[in-house]
Design an enzyme around this catalytic site. Structure first.
Site, PDB file in Angstrom:
ATOM      1  NE  ARG A 133       6.073  42.466  33.205  1.00 17.23           N
ATOM      2  CZ  ARG A 133       5.156  43.615  33.509  1.00 17.23           C
ATOM      3  NH1 ARG A 133       4.352  43.545  34.275  1.00 17.23           N
ATOM      4  NH2 ARG A 133       5.590  44.822  32.884  1.00 17.23           N
ATOM      5  CD  GLU A 151      12.719  15.996  16.892  1.00 18.34           C
ATOM      6  OE1 GLU A 151      13.768  15.618  17.281  1.00 18.34           O
ATOM      7  OE2 GLU A 151      12.534  16.989  16.110  1.00 18.34           O
ATOM      8  CE  LYS A 174      12.054  18.269  25.090  1.00 18.11           C
ATOM      9  NZ  LYS A 174      11.674  18.709  23.886  1.00 18.11           N
ATOM     10  CD  GLU A 177      19.602  23.728  24.102  1.00 15.29           C
ATOM     11  OE1 GLU A 177      18.588  23.363  23.828  1.00 15.29           O
ATOM     12  OE2 GLU A 177      20.310  24.292  23.000  1.00 15.29           O
ATOM     13  CG  ASN A 204      19.018  21.594  19.938  1.00 12.39           C
ATOM     14  OD1 ASN A 204      18.080  21.267  19.572  1.00 12.39           O
ATOM     15  ND2 ASN A 204      19.628  22.292  20.784  1.00 12.39           N
TER      16      ASN A 204
HETATM   17  P1  NAD Z   1       2.986  20.919  12.770  1.00  6.45           P
HETATM   18  O1  NAD Z   1       2.414  21.524  14.003  1.00  6.45           O
HETATM   19  O2  NAD Z   1       2.941  21.756  11.806  1.00  6.45           O
HETATM   20  O3  NAD Z   1       1.839  19.748  12.516  1.00  6.45           O
HETATM   21  C1  NAD Z   1       1.986  19.039  11.308  1.00  6.45           C
HETATM   22  C2  NAD Z   1       0.872  18.878  10.493  1.00  6.45           C
HETATM   23  O4  NAD Z   1      -0.191  17.912  10.830  1.00  6.45           O
HETATM   24  C3  NAD Z   1      -0.085  20.159  10.438  1.00  6.45           C
HETATM   25  O5  NAD Z   1      -0.519  20.347   9.084  1.00  6.45           O
HETATM   26  C4  NAD Z   1      -1.105  19.894  11.492  1.00  6.45           C
HETATM   27  O6  NAD Z   1      -2.159  20.697  11.024  1.00  6.45           O
HETATM   28  C5  NAD Z   1      -1.301  18.467  11.141  1.00  6.45           C
HETATM   29  N1  NAD Z   1      -1.850  17.771  12.371  1.00  6.45           N
HETATM   30  C6  NAD Z   1      -1.673  18.000  13.534  1.00  6.45           C
HETATM   31  N2  NAD Z   1      -2.457  17.258  14.345  1.00  6.45           N
HETATM   32  C7  NAD Z   1      -2.781  16.269  13.429  1.00  6.45           C
HETATM   33  C8  NAD Z   1      -3.898  15.222  13.712  1.00  6.45           C
HETATM   34  N3  NAD Z   1      -3.995  14.354  14.676  1.00  6.45           N
HETATM   35  N4  NAD Z   1      -4.473  14.533  12.463  1.00  6.45           N
HETATM   36  C9  NAD Z   1      -4.165  15.272  11.281  1.00  6.45           C
HETATM   37  N5  NAD Z   1      -3.281  16.268  11.138  1.00  6.45           N
HETATM   38  C10 NAD Z   1      -2.686  16.913  12.310  1.00  6.45           C
HETATM   39  O7  NAD Z   1       4.382  20.231  12.948  1.00  6.45           O
HETATM   40  P2  NAD Z   1       4.854  19.250  14.040  1.00  6.45           P
HETATM   41  O8  NAD Z   1       5.653  18.450  13.500  1.00  6.45           O
HETATM   42  O9  NAD Z   1       4.031  18.835  15.192  1.00  6.45           O
HETATM   43  O10 NAD Z   1       5.846  20.159  14.986  1.00  6.45           O
HETATM   44  C11 NAD Z   1       7.127  20.818  14.177  1.00  6.45           C
HETATM   45  C12 NAD Z   1       7.257  22.096  15.020  1.00  6.45           C
HETATM   46  O11 NAD Z   1       7.833  21.744  16.344  1.00  6.45           O
HETATM   47  C13 NAD Z   1       8.395  22.841  14.239  1.00  6.45           C
HETATM   48  O12 NAD Z   1       8.112  24.244  14.298  1.00  6.45           O
HETATM   49  C14 NAD Z   1       9.788  22.780  15.447  1.00  6.45           C
HETATM   50  O13 NAD Z   1      10.477  23.817  15.482  1.00  6.45           O
HETATM   51  C15 NAD Z   1       8.843  22.493  16.778  1.00  6.45           C
HETATM   52  N6  NAD Z   1       9.453  21.669  17.648  1.00  6.45           N
HETATM   53  C16 NAD Z   1       9.499  22.346  18.958  1.00  6.45           C
HETATM   54  C17 NAD Z   1      10.265  21.475  19.910  1.00  6.45           C
HETATM   55  C18 NAD Z   1      10.338  22.034  21.452  1.00  6.45           C
HETATM   56  O14 NAD Z   1      10.795  21.618  22.407  1.00  6.45           O
HETATM   57  N7  NAD Z   1       9.354  23.165  21.510  1.00  6.45           N
HETATM   58  C19 NAD Z   1      10.805  20.164  19.698  1.00  6.45           C
HETATM   59  C20 NAD Z   1      10.694  19.784  18.256  1.00  6.45           C
HETATM   60  C21 NAD Z   1      10.174  20.472  17.478  1.00  6.45           C
HETATM   61  N1  GLY Z   2      13.698  19.629  21.086  1.00  5.67           N
HETATM   62  C1  GLY Z   2      14.978  19.848  21.603  1.00  5.67           C
HETATM   63  C2  GLY Z   2      14.671  20.277  23.086  1.00  5.67           C
HETATM   64  O1  GLY Z   2      13.651  20.518  23.476  1.00  5.67           O
HETATM   65  O2  GLY Z   2      15.645  20.643  23.643  1.00  5.67           O
END
Ligand code: NAD
Ligand code: GLY
Length: 358
Positions: A118, A182, A224, A234, A242
């Site tokens: 939890r 972003e 943010k 939200e 978003n």
């Molecule tokens: P990701 O986590 O897939 O990373 C992108 C790629 O880069 C992957 O192949 C990873 O292994 C690689 N990588 C990571 N760090 C590296 C580094 N330093 N050097 C080389 N390669 C590296 O993608 P992302 O763009 O970081 O995140 C996208 C995800 O985040 C989506 O699932 C999205 O929905 C989520 N997201 C969440 C929020 C939130 O508020 N929680 C906000 C925006 C996006």
């Molecule tokens: N990425 C949008 C949020 O965190 O609200």
């Protein structure tokens, strides 16, 4: 090192941004109470940064959970591997999860931390630009479902966020650009001066100028943190973050999460949302053109996939902002000001979907 604070009332935590922070032992020590740590990362990031992080963890009991890399693995099944690792190591409520990686690792690890017994503590150690400017901050955690993006999850704030800017040196160009989408978003919905700054400094950012990247990360986190502090769950304001996501998520889901990086889909989604804002008479064409141009400057796609207007709409209906069957959309009133609304002419939405997706 720069430090910012996130304060959502029940939880207050720092975001540290700077060089060499993964090996900065005292920084972690301040936030971790128990002796058990589970580092959750993926195969790519483990190769690059696990040893560096582990070197600074001291005499604790450290276990690792190395996940497969890719958005297609952001599933309940993969989260199950984190639970399995926690159980296998007999970790209790005083254990801490360290999420080392991009947004995928951060979202899965945060969700596992939110649910295990939890709720146990977790630390975000973002290693992509996207994670450093967005996903590691604000406590949205979760996984995808075949029916849509991030449909399963929890709001659960980390103990702290430690963004080591050195990690960006190994990030593939395409991932760097996805992160810039972003940052552009914050310019669109909140800070027109940031938008102008991005316009002037895009070449520096693409060349990975450390000062420019650090400014972009810090300003994004500041925005943010401000938004999340006012509306953690939200109910209203946070939805502006978003911008572009309702259309973007539809593009991601319609292409099985394999064609677009999340940031690329968000960038395209912002363009479609700006086009709808223009069609509704909220902004003029010049703003939409500026958004398309800056996406192009950042090397992001500016042509939406022809997934079909009906299919786009079908996926949009699974958006978490849907209320009583109506899709609430984030639209622009001007550069730097967004609204969240369910009252827009349906005909304008359909015409925009036809224009971009048919
Ligand atoms: P990701 O986590 O897939 O990373 C992108 C790629 O880069 C992957 O192949 C990873 O292994 C690689 N990588 C990571 N760090 C590296 C580094 N330093 N050097 C080389 N390669 C590296 O993608 P992302 O763009 O970081 O995140 C996208 C995800 O985040 C989506 O699932 C999205 O929905 C989520 N997201 C969440 C929020 C939130 O508020 N929680 C906000 C925006 C996006
Ligand atoms: N990425 C949008 C949020 O965190 O609200």
């Amino acid at each position: 090192m720069q430090t910012l604070q996130v304060d959502v009332g029940h939880s207050r935590y720092p975001i540290s941004i700077g060089s060499g922070l993964l090996a900065h032992r005292e920084l972690l020590d301040t936030h971790i109470r128990g002796r058990d740590l589970l580092v959750v990362t993926n195969t790519t990031v483990a190769r690059l940064y696990l040893a560096k992080l582990a070197g600074g963890l001291g005499a604790r009991r450290v276990a690792e959970c190395i996940l497969p890399d890719g958005e297609q693995h952001k599933t309940l099944q993969t989260a199950g591997r984190v639970f399995d690792a926690l159980v296998a190591k007999k970790m209790n409520r005083d254990a801490t999860v360290l999420a080392l990686g991009g947004g995928v690792v951060g979202d899965i690890a945060g969700f596992a931390a939110a649910s295990y017994q939890r709720g146990i503590g977790y630390v975000q150690l973002p290693t992509t630009l996207l994670a450093q400017v967005d996903s590691s901050v604000g406590g949205k955690t979760g996984v995808n479902h075949p029916g849509g993006k991030n449909l399963i999850g929890a709001f659960y704030q980390p103990l702290c966020v430690i963004a080591d800017t050195d990690t960006l040196a190994t990030l593939p160009d395409r991932e760097l650009r996805a992160g810039l989408a972003e940052v552009i978003k914050y310019g669109c919905v909140w800070d027109p001066l940031l938008f102008d700054w991005l316009d002037r400094n895009m070449a520096k950012l693409l060349q990975r100028d450390v000062e420019a990247l650090t400014y972009a990360i810090a300003r994004s986190c500041e925005i943010k943190a401000t938004v999340v502090a006012r509306d953690e769950r939200e109910h209203n304001l946070r939805a502006i973050l978003n911008f572009g996501h309702t259309f973007g998520h539809a593009m991601e889901a319609a292409t099985d999460f394999r064609t677009y990086l999340h940031g690329e889909a968000v960038g395209l989604g912002m363009l479609v949302a700006a086009a709808l804002s223009q069609r509704l008479g909220l902004i003029d064409a010049a703003i939409k053109d500026r958004i398309r141009d800056i996406l192009g400057k950042a090397g992001l796609p500016t042509e939406a996939p022809r997934i079909g207007a009906a299919k786009a709409l079908e996926f949009m209906q699974m958006d978490k902002k849907v209320q009583a069957g109506t899709i609430r959309l984030v639209l622009l009133e001007k550069l730097g000001r967004a609204i969240v609304t369910a009252s827009y002419a349906q005909a304008a939405l359909h015409a925009t979907l036809e224009e971009y997706f048919a």
